[in-house]
Write a protein that holds these residues in place. Structure first.
Motif, PDB file in Angstrom:
ATOM      1  N   LEU A   1      -5.152   4.228  10.095  1.00  0.00           N
ATOM      2  CA  LEU A   1      -4.419   4.342  11.605  1.00  0.00           C
ATOM      3  C   LEU A   1      -3.184   3.540  11.626  1.00  0.00           C
ATOM      4  O   LEU A   1      -2.335   4.029  11.843  1.00  0.00           O
ATOM      5  CB  LEU A   1      -5.763   4.139  12.760  1.00  0.00           C
ATOM      6  N   ILE A   2      -3.430   2.187  10.356  1.00  0.00           N
ATOM      7  CA  ILE A   2      -1.844   1.437  10.335  1.00  0.00           C
ATOM      8  C   ILE A   2      -1.232   1.659   9.848  1.00  0.00           C
ATOM      9  O   ILE A   2       0.387   2.445   9.635  1.00  0.00           O
ATOM     10  CB  ILE A   2      -2.488   0.102  10.249  1.00  0.00           C
ATOM     11  N   ALA A   3      -1.732   2.142   8.581  1.00  0.00           N
ATOM     12  CA  ALA A   3      -0.637   2.802   7.560  1.00  0.00           C
ATOM     13  C   ALA A   3      -0.359   3.746   8.036  1.00  0.00           C
ATOM     14  O   ALA A   3       0.608   4.083   8.183  1.00  0.00           O
ATOM     15  CB  ALA A   3      -1.351   3.222   6.162  1.00  0.00           C
ATOM     16  N   ARG A   4      -1.142   4.789   8.548  1.00  0.00           N
ATOM     17  CA  ARG A   4      -0.213   5.839   8.787  1.00  0.00           C
ATOM     18  C   ARG A   4       0.792   5.827  10.005  1.00  0.00           C
ATOM     19  O   ARG A   4       2.920   6.052  10.076  1.00  0.00           O
ATOM     20  CB  ARG A   4      -1.159   7.504   9.128  1.00  0.00           C
ATOM     21  N   GLU A   5       0.916   4.908  10.915  1.00  0.00           N
ATOM     22  CA  GLU A   5       1.949   4.772  12.389  1.00  0.00           C
ATOM     23  C   GLU A   5       3.532   3.859  11.186  1.00  0.00           C
ATOM     24  O   GLU A   5       4.381   4.158  11.633  1.00  0.00           O
ATOM     25  CB  GLU A   5       1.539   3.503  13.214  1.00  0.00           C
ATOM     26  N   TYR A   6       2.465   3.161  10.229  1.00  0.00           N
ATOM     27  CA  TYR A   6       3.878   2.843   9.452  1.00  0.00           C
ATOM     28  C   TYR A   6       4.514   3.168   9.076  1.00  0.00           C
ATOM     29  O   TYR A   6       5.760   3.313   8.855  1.00  0.00           O
ATOM     30  CB  TYR A   6       2.896   1.252   8.410  1.00  0.00           C
ATOM     31  N   ARG A   7       3.767   4.063   8.440  1.00  0.00           N
ATOM     32  CA  ARG A   7       4.992   4.924   7.471  1.00  0.00           C
ATOM     33  C   ARG A   7       5.903   6.320   8.366  1.00  0.00           C
ATOM     34  O   ARG A   7       6.639   6.165   7.719  1.00  0.00           O
ATOM     35  CB  ARG A   7       3.843   6.272   7.062  1.00  0.00           C
TER      36      ARG A   7
ATOM     37  N   PHE B   1       0.862  -1.074  -0.463  1.00  0.00           N
ATOM     38  CA  PHE B   1       0.101  -0.380  -0.087  1.00  0.00           C
ATOM     39  C   PHE B   1       1.019   1.319  -0.017  1.00  0.00           C
ATOM     40  O   PHE B   1       0.513   1.758  -0.583  1.00  0.00           O
ATOM     41  CB  PHE B   1      -0.824  -0.297   1.569  1.00  0.00           C
ATOM     42  N   HIS B   2       1.665   1.077   1.210  1.00  0.00           N
ATOM     43  CA  HIS B   2       2.761   2.741   0.280  1.00  0.00           C
ATOM     44  C   HIS B   2       3.253   3.126  -0.380  1.00  0.00           C
ATOM     45  O   HIS B   2       3.329   4.302  -0.584  1.00  0.00           O
ATOM     46  CB  HIS B   2       3.691   1.651   1.758  1.00  0.00           C
ATOM     47  N   THR B   3       4.399   1.761  -1.454  1.00  0.00           N
ATOM     48  CA  THR B   3       4.529   2.153  -2.778  1.00  0.00           C
ATOM     49  C   THR B   3       3.786   2.660  -3.317  1.00  0.00           C
ATOM     50  O   THR B   3       3.529   3.339  -3.924  1.00  0.00           O
ATOM     51  CB  THR B   3       4.926   0.946  -2.871  1.00  0.00           C
TER      52      THR B   3
END
Length: 974
Positions: free
Chosen positions: A202-208, A163-165
């Motif tokens: 929320l998870i995606a933001r923390e992971y980033r 997702f980040h990519t």
């Protein structure tokens, strides 16, 4: 595609075949060690999707709970889970595979988001004494929890990386990405899946954020720093992050202490100045959707967006934050209604478009100096350079009182003593500025900038604008974190691309530096003879202006330039307005009358040129007739007006015209206008009102000078077009297109020459012979030549005519007439038999003299100054790119050593963590070494050529315009 069309039926059958059990299922389970004949399960994730029995499918997936299992039931495959196949199966965390905890903490229901969909299962955590936390147990198996205590939702690290990519590269939003997970999980509405959209964002933001800190080496930093000066409380790790520490440097820019030499010659100081660009972007708005208490920034000031608290503390000096003021401001700013931010401003390096650390921030009310000042000063926070050049589309205004505002900045943003800052306007934004800004704020005329255009930050907006809609609805913290992430990704991609981008610049700069050096050398040699003193004066004038831009700009025409038609039009319009204010007659002024006649002459010349076309279509013939009708109507109105200004003309013409003879109107382009210049001086007093001949004389002089300027401009255009044609035109289609351009240029040259001849003939009639003819001479065809052209001698003319007669290849213009070649382009170096046409002088002796002592026209001075600037900028560009390559390689070596030192920076940590720290640091160091060696090898050939002694001798030559035929080394390189 044709091959696919032939095979597509077979391909479709193969797809459909996969929907069934295939072949070999009749023999039972496809596991080699199993004899069970009841095979009805397969896995979508495993290789070959073999059909297995119940026992084998469960055994193989004890440690693969996220694989999608399908069961053959009711004549088609239906999805099921590993847990549903074996209710006694427990997913145990915190222990090695196949081992179970004696004190299990569970079972806990868990929703797991993976690349293949949304899964629901139950897991047991380890409850042993000293067991890792639930969060650590989940991350150890590659699952990131939504909450850190009693989590019920996780996302796999594989999913988060994907997702980040996609989010960074393809701008896929979290909303759309999660919807895609639902689509693949619900099987067309046949299966209900839990909604975990909020948890995923929320998870995606923390992971980033964690990834940002990891890549910046924050996990490797074992140092502890006090919370504040004098405080005993210490911070470490992420909490101890310094401002901008998570940002990515531009390694091609000068970074003191890393890639800038400790000592360098004063004349090389320009190579180590920092070039910056800044601008505002009002597409990246932020709605007032949340608050910082509910949505805090995870890394305030860590990377590119400035820390909000310090930023607002500075702005509070200029913006009132009282409730009454805020309400009034929103009421008076409709465009800002419901917005927390009306846009953002940002600072980046000009040459490589890399976002500067702590150089980006929100705008609360337009593009105000208080915002721009703070972001600019933060972007150069702690810098130890002696010179900075910053471009800004309103730098001419922003620079006013800049140093006064600088003194009012917070103490931590005070500039070091001796720092020199230059202000420029980006090239694309400069033309709309007033004339006085064009020279002092132009990159083209600024020493030490190479071919920098200052528009780098504008190109960055095209990248960030793609997320404008997404970030506009985010809370303040999410918005800042997202902008930080995208700025960091843009910097990363540019860093990875340095190997190619700098090489492209070098490959372009080498020939350009040579060619513009040659062009300037040839230009200078062409005007040197008899004008050595003028050349020296021009050089002194340019150097004086470069030292003090308040002096006369050598790249612009002086204000006392000859009067032009445009200035006379304005003067006449003002005179007519003054007459109207006094209640005078509506009849035109004498000046307006003469100008109308001159415009009619232009219409007539256009029609005469069109009428010479030998062949024309029906449409072209109709267009010609329409133009003749319009011109005839204008002439008739002019004649009505002429009665007021030349009252004796009508009776005089009737006396001259035979009885019964009338003027032909079939060809209005040939009808005479009978202006004062058409009659002898003895008749003008009786035909014209007082002052009319003098008014025509004034306008004809302006027309002649305008025509000369236009002629010189078109000749320069022809020179450039010819050079481009020689260098780039190949093939019939390209040649035809270039010939059309050549014909249009020749037509404009012919029109300018005709206009000059008409104006001069009128002046000769009005003034008679005199000293004015020294400047406005008779214009012959051989005089119409550019600065790099010479006339053909008689032998060359005869050879040209003979060649055309032999091959029958007369070159015709668009009107079917043979183009007679009277000039030849001089592109050879060292041409000594050429002299400039008189049109390039402000006055002087006859045009045939090769040692003309007349003063060179301002056109030549300005063109020489611009050619000098072009040669210098390309010289600087070549040296800058060479230096940037050196800086990049040095930075790579420094960064590799930095990571190697970080490998063991943290002590007293568990063995498994120490090993992970070493592994990650080693990987980063290896990448830096790989870049360093790979780029050095890629650039080697280009750098060697750029450092060729022949080029260096010429580029390092401090003589402004060469001496005694220097530059032969350039010819050797050709």
């Amino acid at each position: 595609m044709l091959g696919f069309i032939r095979e597509r039926n077979k391909i479709l059958d193969a797809f459909l075949r996969r929907e069934g059990r295939g072949t070999g299922w009749e023999d039972g389970c496809m596991d080699e060690s199993c004899l069970n004949t009841d095979a009805k399960y397969r896995c979508q994730e495993c290789f070959a999707r073999r059909l297995l029995c119940h026992a084998c499918i469960v055994k193989r997936h004890q440690d693969e709970p996220l694989h999608i299992i399908e069961e053959w039931r009711d004549n088609y495959f239906q999805p099921c889970s590993v847990a549903s196949l074996n209710e006694s199966l427990r997913l145990q965390l915190g222990h090695p595979p196949a081992q179970y905890c004696n004190f299990p903490n569970g079972p806990h229901p868990m929703v797991v988001l993976d690349n293949n969909g949304i899964h629901q299962l139950e897991i047991d955590f380890c409850g042993c004494v000293g067991a890792p936390s639930i969060c650590d147990q989940l991350i150890d198996i590659g699952w990131y929890p939504a909450t850190k205590t009693a989590p019920e939702t996780c996302a796999t690290l594989s999913l988060l990386k994907r997702f980040h990519t996609l989010n960074l590269q393809a701008r896929v939003s979290a909303y759309d990405f999660y919807n895609s997970l639902e689509v693949v999980s619900e099987r067309g509405g046949m299966q209900v899946v839990p909604d975990r959209r909020e948890q995923f964002t929320l998870i995606a933001r923390e992971y980033r954020h964690v990834q940002q800190c990891k890549r910046a080496g924050r996990g490797h930093d074992g140092a502890k720093v006090p919370v504040a000066v004098g405080s005993t409380e210490l911070l470490h790790g992420i909490e101890a992050t310094a401002p901008g520490e998570c940002g990515i440097d531009c390694r091609a820019c000068p970074v003191p202490g890393v890639n800038v030499p400790d000592e360098y010659a004063p004349e090389d100081a320009w190579l180590y100045q920092l070039l910056l660009s800044q601008d505002a972007n009002f597409k990246l708005k932020g709605r007032d959707t949340s608050s910082r208490d509910k949505d805090p920034a995870l890394g305030p000031g860590f990377a590119y967006v400035v820390a909000n608290d310090q930023y607002l503390a500075h702005l509070s000096k200029y913006i009132s934050h009282c409730v009454a003021f805020a309400a009034l401001w929103r009421a008076n700013n409709k465009r800002a209604k419901g917005l927390r931010a009306t846009g953002i401003a940002s600072v980046s390096c000009s040459r490589h478009e890399v976002f500067r650390k702590n150089g980006t921030g929100d705008l609360q009310k337009g593009e105000r100096y208080s915002n721009i000042d703070y972001l600019f000063f933060m972007s150069i926070f702690g810098i130890a350079l002696s010179s900075i050049l910053v471009s800004y589309d309103i730098a001419c205004q922003w620079s006013i009182n800049f140093w006064k505002r600088a003194k009012k900045m917070p103490s931590y943003l005070q500039l070091p003593p001796g720092l020199r800052i230059q202000f420029k306007v980006p090239k694309f934004h400069l033309p709309p500025h007033v004339k006085k800004c064009h020279g002092p704020y132009s990159f083209n005329y600024t020493k030490g900038v190479g071919r920098t255009d200052g528009e780098g930050v504008e190109r960055n907006w095209s990248w960030l604008n793609m997320i404008a809609r997404s970030v506009s609805v985010m809370g303040p913290g999410s918005r800042e974190d997202t902008i930080d992430d995208f700025c960091g990704y843009a910097n990363w991609r540019k860093t990875v691309g340095f190997g190619n981008s700098l090489l492209r610049k070098l490959v372009l700069a080498i020939p350009k530096a040579i060619l513009h050096g040659q062009a300037f050398q040839a230009f200078t040699e062409g005007v040197r003879e008899g004008h050595e003193d003028e050349l020296e004066a021009w050089e002194e004038e340019i150097q004086a202006w470069e030292a003090d831009s308040e002096k006369k700009c050598p790249y612009e025409y002086p204000e006392e330039q000859d009067i032009t038609m445009d200035s006379l039009r304005l003067l006449i319009a003002q005179e007519e307005h003054a007459r109207a204010e006094k209640g005078a007659s509506k009849t035109n002024t004498p000046g307006a009358f003469i100008m109308a006649a001159m415009e009619l002459e232009e219409h007539q010349e256009t029609i005469r040129l069109e009428a010479r076309r030998r062949e024309r279509t029906s449409i072209q013939a109709a267009d010609l007739q329409r133009k003749r009708t319009q011109t005839l109507s204008l002439i008739q109105r002019f004649r009505d007006e002429q009665v007021h200004f030349m009252p004796g003309l009508k009776s005089h013409l009737e006396a001259l015209r035979p009885s019964g003879d009338t003027e032909s109107t079939s060809r209005p382009e040939d009808m005479k206008l009978h202006l004062p210049s058409a009659w002898p001086a003895t008749l003008r007093q009786t035909l014209c009102i007082t002052g009319l001949p003098e008014e025509e004389e004034r306008l004809r002089a302006a027309q002649a000078w305008d025509a000369l300027r236009e002629l010189r401009r078109q000749l320069r255009t022809r020179m450039l077009a010819h050079q481009f044609k020689r260098a780039h035109t190949s093939g019939q289609a390209a040649y035809t297109k270039s010939q059309q351009l050549h014909n249009s240029i020749e037509q404009r040259i012919r029109a300018a020459a005709t206009s000059y001849k008409t104006a001069r003939a009128a002046l000769l009639s009005l003034r008679g012979p005199g000293e004015w003819e020294t400047d406005l001479r008779v214009l012959t065809n051989q005089d119409i030549r550019g600065m790099n052209e010479r006339t053909l001698n008689e032998q060359e003319k005869e050879e040209d005519r003979r060649a055309r007669n032999i091959v029958g290849a007369d070159e015709l213009d668009e009107f079917g007439e043979v183009i007679e070649r009277t000039v030849r382009f001089n592109l050879e170096m060292g041409e000594g038999n050429r002299f400039l046409s008189w049109i390039w002088y402000a006055g002087g002796a006859g045009a045939g003299s090769t040692t003309d002592e007349g003063k060179l026209h301002d056109d030549i001075r300005i063109e020489w100054a611009k050619a000098r600037a072009r040669a210098q900028r390309w010289r600087e560009e070549l040296l800058l790119v060479d230096e940037e390559m050196r800086r990049v390689l040095v930075y790579c070596g420094w960064k590799a050593a930095w990571w190697e030192a970080r490998a063991g920076a943290r002590t007293n940590v568990p063995h498994d963590l120490a090993e992970g720290l070493r592994a990650y640091a080693t990987e980063q160091a290896v990448r830096e070494r790989h870049w360093q060696s790979g780029w050095q090898a890629k650039w080697a050939a280009g750098v060697d050529f750029a450092r060729h002694p022949a080029i260096r001798v010429e580029l390092d030559d401090e003589v402004p315009y060469g001496e005694n035929g220097e530059g032969d080394d350039f010819n050797d390189l050709n």
